[in-house]
Design a protein around this motif. Structure first.
Motif, mmCIF file in Angstrom:
data_model
loop_
_atom_site.group_PDB
_atom_site.id
_atom_site.type_symbol
_atom_site.label_atom_id
_atom_site.label_comp_id
_atom_site.label_asym_id
_atom_site.label_seq_id
_atom_site.Cartn_x
_atom_site.Cartn_y
_atom_site.Cartn_z
ATOM 1 N N ASP A 156 14.563 70.607 53.389
ATOM 2 C CA ASP A 156 15.855 70.129 52.907
ATOM 3 C C ASP A 156 16.934 71.204 52.919
ATOM 4 N N GLN A 157 16.658 72.354 53.535
ATOM 5 C CA GLN A 157 17.678 73.395 53.614
ATOM 6 C C GLN A 157 18.258 73.455 55.023
ATOM 7 N N PHE A 158 19.290 74.272 55.174
ATOM 8 C CA PHE A 158 19.994 74.314 56.452
ATOM 9 C C PHE A 158 19.070 74.826 57.564
ATOM 10 N N HIS A 159 19.071 74.104 58.666
ATOM 11 C CA HIS A 159 18.285 74.492 59.836
ATOM 12 C C HIS A 159 18.918 73.828 61.064
ATOM 13 N N PHE A 160 18.985 74.571 62.167
ATOM 14 C CA PHE A 160 19.601 74.024 63.377
ATOM 15 C C PHE A 160 18.715 72.992 64.072
ATOM 16 N N GLY A 161 17.409 73.089 63.860
ATOM 17 C CA GLY A 161 16.495 72.175 64.539
ATOM 18 C C GLY A 161 16.209 72.593 65.966
ATOM 19 N N GLU A 162 15.768 73.843 66.178
ATOM 20 C CA GLU A 162 15.456 74.334 67.521
ATOM 21 C C GLU A 162 14.158 73.702 68.035
ATOM 22 N N TYR A 163 14.098 73.448 69.315
ATOM 23 C CA TYR A 163 12.878 72.944 69.949
ATOM 24 C C TYR A 163 12.840 73.444 71.394
ATOM 25 N N PHE A 164 11.671 73.260 72.046
ATOM 26 C CA PHE A 164 11.454 73.800 73.390
ATOM 27 C C PHE A 164 11.459 72.680 74.431
ATOM 28 N N SER A 169 6.063 71.417 86.089
ATOM 29 C CA SER A 169 5.125 72.377 86.684
ATOM 30 C C SER A 169 4.542 73.342 85.665
ATOM 31 N N VAL A 170 5.050 73.350 84.455
ATOM 32 C CA VAL A 170 4.578 74.282 83.421
ATOM 33 C C VAL A 170 3.568 73.563 82.536
ATOM 34 N N GLN A 171 2.401 74.176 82.389
ATOM 35 C CA GLN A 171 1.341 73.600 81.549
ATOM 36 C C GLN A 171 1.485 74.134 80.130
ATOM 37 N N VAL A 172 1.836 73.267 79.226
ATOM 38 C CA VAL A 172 2.088 73.636 77.833
ATOM 39 C C VAL A 172 1.324 72.686 76.927
ATOM 40 N N GLN A 173 0.715 73.251 75.886
ATOM 41 C CA GLN A 173 0.056 72.427 74.869
ATOM 42 C C GLN A 173 0.969 72.344 73.655
ATOM 43 N N THR A 174 1.345 71.140 73.266
ATOM 44 C CA THR A 174 2.197 70.931 72.103
ATOM 45 C C THR A 174 1.343 70.893 70.839
ATOM 46 N N LEU A 175 1.652 71.780 69.902
ATOM 47 C CA LEU A 175 0.899 71.852 68.644
ATOM 48 C C LEU A 175 1.665 71.253 67.473
ATOM 49 N N GLY A 176 2.982 71.152 67.581
ATOM 50 C CA GLY A 176 3.777 70.604 66.484
ATOM 51 C C GLY A 176 5.138 70.170 66.953
ATOM 52 N N LYS A 177 5.756 69.254 66.173
ATOM 53 C CA LYS A 177 7.060 68.718 66.537
ATOM 54 C C LYS A 177 7.986 68.726 65.334
ATOM 55 N N ILE A 178 9.293 68.584 65.606
ATOM 56 C CA ILE A 178 10.311 68.506 64.581
ATOM 57 C C ILE A 178 11.204 67.302 64.888
ATOM 58 N N ARG A 179 11.691 66.683 63.808
ATOM 59 C CA ARG A 179 12.511 65.483 63.990
ATOM 60 C C ARG A 179 13.603 65.445 62.942
ATOM 61 N N PHE A 193 6.530 73.760 68.365
ATOM 62 C CA PHE A 193 5.338 74.599 68.170
ATOM 63 C C PHE A 193 4.442 74.377 69.392
ATOM 64 N N ILE A 194 4.422 75.350 70.304
ATOM 65 C CA ILE A 194 3.719 75.164 71.574
ATOM 66 C C ILE A 194 2.841 76.371 71.869
ATOM 67 N N GLN A 195 1.961 76.192 72.839
ATOM 68 C CA GLN A 195 1.051 77.263 73.237
ATOM 69 C C GLN A 195 0.860 77.216 74.745
ATOM 70 N N LEU A 196 0.887 78.381 75.392
ATOM 71 C CA LEU A 196 0.708 78.491 76.836
ATOM 72 C C LEU A 196 -0.379 79.506 77.123
ATOM 73 N N ARG A 197 -1.115 79.284 78.165
ATOM 74 C CA ARG A 197 -2.134 80.241 78.587
ATOM 75 C C ARG A 197 -1.552 81.118 79.686
ATOM 76 N N GLN A 198 -1.723 82.429 79.512
ATOM 77 C CA GLN A 198 -1.290 83.402 80.502
ATOM 78 C C GLN A 198 -2.465 84.320 80.832
ATOM 79 N N GLY A 199 -3.057 84.128 82.001
ATOM 80 C CA GLY A 199 -4.220 84.930 82.355
ATOM 81 C C GLY A 199 -5.362 84.667 81.404
ATOM 82 N N LYS A 200 -5.872 85.740 80.774
ATOM 83 C CA LYS A 200 -6.968 85.615 79.826
ATOM 84 C C LYS A 200 -6.465 85.393 78.400
ATOM 85 N N GLY A 201 -5.152 85.462 78.192
ATOM 86 C CA GLY A 201 -4.623 85.384 76.835
ATOM 87 C C GLY A 201 -3.744 84.169 76.607
ATOM 88 N N LEU A 202 -3.104 84.171 75.415
ATOM 89 C CA LEU A 202 -2.296 83.034 74.990
ATOM 90 C C LEU A 202 -0.937 83.517 74.501
#
Length: 408
Positions: A156-164, A169-179, A193-202
């Motif tokens: 309930d406080q001020f927030h711009f509401g940023e999202y991705f 072509s980009v493989q992304v796993q969505t972990l959370g959303k905002i509305r 709230f997203i997660q991407l795999r890069q090589g052996k890491g995240l």
């Protein structure tokens, strides 16, 4: 001034004094500026979060240097956590971070404003919900599988509401959303709230750093959301908590903060200044200038002779030492008796006898023996000893001539 004016002035003074006391005693307004600093107790500080982290078991490590420097000392596998209102980086630093991720690391960034350098490297972009000036901004946070959140969270406080956003072509796993809960919302729920795999890491990106603030964590329902977000960290490996990229970080401008931060050292510091001021007041009177002590020069003749003699003794060159003794003796005779050494032995012996008071037989023997020693090409230690005794014997028989003045 009349009596009525005095009473009016007194009442006005009391009114001003009462207003000042009221202002001084009233609590300060709540500071909603973001900091996410570990010791900050403001609503958007992170004191509660870091206090909770310290209670959990795990290999927690603090990072107080920028990523460009810290990356060289990081373990190959671990979680590098950056929480701040913004995250800015340059291409070189970004490439170092991604190289570390590709080798098995996990980069976790929770920030409302993430550098476009990092987003472009991952094929992402960041956007915000359109501004609705006719309605109050309320955002709802939700989590996607495999996350498990019983009910959505409302902020309930001020927030711009940023999202991705990203391309196909980009493989992304969505972990959370905002509305946006406004009835004027035309965007709908968007991934923040997203997660991407890069090589052996995240690489995990979270666009709602308020989830780690004091205000958010004081609510039990909100706390469950933050716990689910932390579930992306592998606590079997070191977790590197960044304390350098912090908007509310206070950088001391003087080394005196180490002294003034300790009550005992602070008291000692000001006591020294007070004592110094008292010393200046009571000891600042004019005094007689101190007389400098002049030390007279010391006679170093004996030490000089010892040094010179040790040089010849160490070299074991008896011939040169003997020739030097002869030269010094004849120089002594010229200076003391004004003796002319260019004459033959008989004349030298008679002249030396007349001017020194030594018997001519002794001077003849002395001159003859000195001439023999002077003519030798090699002198031994026995010759040096003999030369010494001859000269000392002559000096012991002196009768006059020590203070002779030249004639005329």
């Amino acid at each position: 001034m009349s009596q009525g004016q005095k009473i009016l002035l007194m009442l006005l003074s009391l009114l001003i004094l009462g207003v000042l006391l009221l202002i001084h005693s009233s609590p300060p307004p709540v500071d909603w500026s973001p900091s996410y600093e570990q010791h900050d107790s403001r609503p958007l500080g992170a004191k509660v979060f870091y206090d909770l982290v310290k209670k959990e078991s795990g290999d927690w490590r603090a990072i107080y240097t920028p990523p460009f420097e810290a990356i060289g000392e990081m373990p190959e596998v671990g979680t590098y956590v950056i929480i701040n209102q913004y995250f800015s980086t340059d291409p070189d630093e970004c490439e170092l971070l991604l190289d570390w991720v590709r080798s098995g690391g996990h980069l976790f960034v929770s920030s409302s404003n993430i550098s476009t350098v990092l987003l472009d490297s991952l094929g992402l972009s960041e956007d915000v919900f359109p501004e609705n000036f006719e309605a109050e901004r309320l955002f709802t946070l939700s989590l996607e599988a495999p996350m498990d959140l019983v009910e959505s969270i409302t902020y309930d406080q001020f927030h711009f509401g940023e999202y991705f956003q990203w391309g196909d072509s980009v493989q992304v796993q969505t972990l959370g959303k905002i509305r946006d809960q406004s009835i004027l919302d035309t965007v709908g729920a968007q991934p923040n709230f997203i997660q991407l795999r890069q090589g052996k890491g995240l690489v995990t990106l979270h666009a709602f750093p308020e989830a780690f603030s004091n205000y958010f964590l004081l609510d039990k329902t909100n706390k469950s959301y933050t716990e689910q977000v932390l579930g992306t960290w592998d606590l079997n490996y070191p977790v590197l908590l960044d304390h350098y990229i912090k908007e509310g970080k206070v950088t001391p401008s003087s080394p005196l903060y180490l002294v003034l931060g300790n009550p005992s050292l602070k008291a000692a510091y000001f006591t020294c200044w007070i004592l110094l001021a008292l010393w200046v007041v009571f000891e600042g009177k004019r005094r007689q200038k101190a007389i400098r002590i002049i030390t007279p020069p010391q006679n170093q003749s004996l030490e000089f002779a010892k040094t010179i003699s040790s040089i010849y003794l160490n070299r074991k060159d008896m011939t040169e030492l003997g020739q030097l003794q002869l030269k010094l003796f004849w120089d002594y005779c010229r200076r003391t008796f004004h003796l002319q050494t260019g004459e033959d032995q008989e004349e030298i012996a008679l002249s030396l006898a007349n001017k020194s008071g030594v018997h001519p037989d002794h001077t003849r023997a002395l001159v003859r023996q000195l001439s023999v020693l002077e003519a030798k090409k090699l002198l031994s230690s026995e010759d040096i000893l003999q030369l010494y005794h001859l000269i000392e014997d002559f000096k012991s028989k002196l009768q006059h001539g020590r203070n002779l003045q030249p004639a005329g």
